[in-house]
Design an enzyme around this catalytic site. Sequence first.
Site, short mmCIF file in Angstrom:
data_model
loop_
_atom_site.label_atom_id
_atom_site.label_comp_id
_atom_site.label_asym_id
_atom_site.label_seq_id
_atom_site.Cartn_x
_atom_site.Cartn_y
_atom_site.Cartn_z
N ASN A 70 0.84 -1.19 0.00
CA ASN A 70 0.00 0.00 0.00
C ASN A 70 0.88 1.24 0.00
OD1 ASN A 70 -2.76 0.19 0.03
ND2 ASN A 70 -2.98 -0.09 2.21
N CYS A 71 0.59 2.21 -0.83
CA CYS A 71 1.28 3.50 -0.74
C CYS A 71 0.82 4.17 0.55
CB CYS A 71 0.95 4.38 -1.94
SG CYS A 71 1.69 6.02 -1.81
N VAL A 72 1.74 4.33 1.47
CA VAL A 72 1.38 4.83 2.80
C VAL A 72 0.77 6.23 2.74
CG1 VAL A 72 3.69 5.69 3.39
CG2 VAL A 72 2.12 4.98 5.20
N ALA A 127 -2.73 6.00 1.34
CA ALA A 127 -3.60 5.32 2.30
C ALA A 127 -4.00 6.23 3.45
CB ALA A 127 -2.90 4.06 2.82
#
Length: 129
Positions: free
Chosen positions: A78-80, A83
């Site tokens: 996940n792209c932090v 997200a």
Amino acid sequence: MSKFIIQVSGPAYGTSASVSALRFTKAALNGGHQVVCVFFYQDGVYNTSEFALPASDEFDVIQQWKLLAEQYQIPLVNCVSAALRRGIISEHEAREHALHHWNVSNAFTMGGLGEFVTGMESADRTICF
């Protein structure tokens, strides 16, 4: 044999992006190709929420991503930044920000665009959905 990195920018529901990415990933793996990782970016991070509850007669794309990752040992990243700005919170992020709840399954890890770029360097092709 090719090595792919898959970028999913579409949400789990509302567009066909996630299901198309899942089907492509399965086809690539069944064709003997390698998938370096699946990177969820922009609205694609909605694919990682444990709080999505599709009806029992609907295709559960989130569950299918988790099963695929388990079966083939593919990292789901996940792209932090994407997200967090969308309220998609891992257990680690929840603790770090003193939140009582989180909604990201342990099947997904949080990472940055640096991980995506590193994955792109080791892959032959980047496929975006």
